[in-house]
Design an enzyme around this catalytic site. Structure first.
Site, PDB file in Angstrom:
ATOM      1  N   GLN A 180       1.058  -1.088  -0.034  1.00 10.89           N
ATOM      2  CA  GLN A 180       0.049  -0.127  -0.022  1.00 10.89           C
ATOM      3  C   GLN A 180       0.954   1.369  -0.144  1.00 10.89           C
ATOM      4  O   GLN A 180       1.970   1.421   0.418  1.00 10.89           O
ATOM      5  CB  GLN A 180      -0.928   0.126   1.371  1.00 10.89           C
ATOM      6  N   SER A 214       4.634  -6.106   2.963  1.00 15.74           N
ATOM      7  CA  SER A 214       3.254  -5.814   3.473  1.00 15.74           C
ATOM      8  C   SER A 214       2.217  -6.459   2.673  1.00 15.74           C
ATOM      9  O   SER A 214       2.309  -7.677   2.471  1.00 15.74           O
ATOM     10  CB  SER A 214       2.853  -4.533   3.893  1.00 15.74           C
ATOM     11  N   LEU A 215       1.145  -5.668   2.197  1.00 13.47           N
ATOM     12  CA  LEU A 215       0.223  -6.373   1.226  1.00 13.47           C
ATOM     13  C   LEU A 215       0.652  -7.108   0.135  1.00 13.47           C
ATOM     14  O   LEU A 215       0.214  -8.095  -0.178  1.00 13.47           O
ATOM     15  CB  LEU A 215      -0.820  -5.033   0.639  1.00 13.47           C
ATOM     16  N   ARG A 229      -8.732  -7.540   4.593  1.00 14.78           N
ATOM     17  CA  ARG A 229      -7.561  -7.203   5.434  1.00 14.78           C
ATOM     18  C   ARG A 229      -7.678  -5.558   5.325  1.00 14.78           C
ATOM     19  O   ARG A 229      -7.345  -4.778   6.202  1.00 14.78           O
ATOM     20  CB  ARG A 229      -6.248  -7.515   4.538  1.00 14.78           C
ATOM     21  N   HIS A 278       1.065  -2.143  11.443  1.00 13.29           N
ATOM     22  CA  HIS A 278       2.232  -2.806  11.602  1.00 13.29           C
ATOM     23  C   HIS A 278       2.403  -2.417  13.381  1.00 13.29           C
ATOM     24  O   HIS A 278       3.820  -2.262  13.615  1.00 13.29           O
ATOM     25  CB  HIS A 278       3.402  -2.672  10.990  1.00 13.29           C
ATOM     26  N   GLN A 292       1.573 -10.370  10.636  1.00 10.58           N
ATOM     27  CA  GLN A 292       2.246  -9.423   9.927  1.00 10.58           C
ATOM     28  C   GLN A 292       1.567  -8.055   9.981  1.00 10.58           C
ATOM     29  O   GLN A 292       2.341  -7.053  10.092  1.00 10.58           O
ATOM     30  CB  GLN A 292       2.106  -9.636   8.377  1.00 10.58           C
TER      31      GLN A 292
END
Length: 307
Positions: free
Chosen positions: A10, A92-93, A117, A201, A250
Site C-alpha cells: 500500500q 506488507s500487502l 484485510r 504494523h 504481519q
C-alpha cells in the site's frame, strides 16, 4: 527469468492504476474482471473512476494486487518465462501477491483476503487515533529507542525497516508525538508524519489480526513452488501453516524488508523486477545494494527488454 520478483504494498496506488494495461492487453482486463467477480463489486471502477476512492485502504489493497497480477499475466502472455524466478517477496500487502505468484494462494482467495484485510485495518484505525512516523536517516537502534520513549504515552512500535535511512514508527498519536519530540536527542535529524489511515504494523492493528486469523483459517494455502520470504522474519518460509500464521501476525509486526532483501542477495541473487504500480521497491533496493540490477514494470512502456 533470472530476476527475483518484488511486489509492492500500500502506498503504490494511484487513480487509474491498471487501466493502461487493460486497454492494451485482454488478459489484464480479464484479471480485473475476475477480481470484480470475486469481490462482488467493480474494483476496476473504484480504481479508475472513483477519484480519491482508490486511496481507501479497502480499495487500494485489492487494486494493487490486481494490477500486479495483471502485469504478471501480460508478461506470460508475451512469452516472458516467469516460472524461473529464483525468489519472490512482497512488502506488507505485497506478500499476498507474492503468494499468489508462487502458487500458494488462488487469485480469488488472495483478492478477497486483501479486501477483508483492508476493511479490517481501516476498522482498527477507527478504533485507535493512530498514525505512522518516518524517521529521516534513522536506523533500527534509534527507532527502538524512540519507540520505548513513545510507549510511555500509548502504543508505539517499530513498523518498517525498509532500507538504510528508511525506518518508520507506528502507534497512537500521543505516543508518536512524544517520539518525534525526542528524535533529535537520539540522533534522528527529522521526522515526518505519514498520510495513512492508522498505525499499521503495531498493536493498533490487533483487531485486524483477529479478523485475519479467522479468514485465513478458511482459505487453502499450499506450499510455494518457488522460494518465498516473509516480512515477519525476513527469511524464507515454505510450510503452509507457518505462512498462515505469519500473514495474520504481519499486520501487527514490523516489516523486515531490508533484512529479507539482504538474505536474498546473500543467496547470490543480483537481478530484481518490480511488477506493479509505482517504483517504491526499486528505490528501496537502490538503497540496500546500489550494485543490484533492479527495474520496475509499472506501465506497458516498461515491457521492453524483459526477456
Amino acid at each position: 527469468m533470472e530476476a527475483a520478483l518484488l511486489f509492492p504494498g500500500q502506498g503504490a496506488q494511484y487513480a487509474g492504476m491498471g487501466k493502461d494495461w487493460c486497454e492494451q492487453y485482454p488478459v489484464a482486463l480479464e484479471t480485473f474482471e475476475e477480481a470484480n467477480e470475486a469481490l462482488g463489486f467493480s474494483l476496476s471502477e473504484a480504481c479508475w473512476e472513483d477519484g480519491d476512492g482508490v486511496h481507501r485502504t479497502d480499495i487500494a489493497q485489492p487494486g494493487i494486487l490486481a494490477t500486479s497480477a495483471a502485469i504478471i499475466r501480460v508478461l506470460r502472455a508475451e512469452g516472458v518465462d516467469t516460472g524461473g524466478s529464483p525468489y519472490a517477496a512482497g512488502l506488507s500487502l505485497g506478500e499476498y501477491t507474492a503468494l499468489w505468484y508462487v502458487g500458494s494462494l488462488q487469485f480469488a482467495d488472495a483478492i478477497r483476503l486483501v479486501r477483508l484485510r483492508g476493511e479490517a485495518m481501516q476498522a482498527a484505525s477507527d478504533t485507535y487515533e493512530s498514525s505512522m512516523l518516518a524517521l529521516t536517516g534513522g536506523n533500527e537502534e534509534q527507532a527502538i529507542e524512540l519507540a520505548a520513549i513513545g510507549s510511555k504515552h500509548g502504543i508505539c512500535a517499530v513498523a518498517n525497516l525498509n532500507a538504510p535511512g528508511q525506518v518508520i514508527l507506528s502507534g497512537e498519536i500521543a505516543a508518536l508525538d512524544a517520539a518525534a519530540a525526542a528524535a533529535k536527542d537520539v540522533g534522528v535529524r527529522r521526522t515526518r508524519r505519514l498520510m495513512v489511515a492508522g498505525g499499521f504494523h503495531s498493536d493498533c492493528m490487533a483487531p485486524a489480526q483477529e479478523r485475519l486469523e479467522t479468514a485465513l483459517a478458511e482459505v487453502e494455502i499450499r506450499s510455494p513452488e518457488l522460494p518465498f520470504a516473509t516480512n515477519v522474519t525476513g527469511r524464507e518460509v515454505s510450510d503452509p501453516t507457518e505462512i498462515r500464521g505469519f500473514l495474520a501476525r504481519q499486520v501487527c509486526s514490523p516489516v523486515r524488508w531490508e533484512e529479507s532483501m539482504r538474505n536474498v542477495l546473500a543467496k547470490g541473487v543480483r537481478k530484481f523486477l518490480e511488477p506493479g504500480p509505482g517504483k517504491v521497491l526499486t528505490g528501496l533496493m537502490g538503497r540496500i545494494d546500489a550494485d543490484a540490477e533492479v527495474r520496475s514494470i509499472a506501465t506497458p512502456l516498461d515491457l521492453e527488454d524483459t526477456n
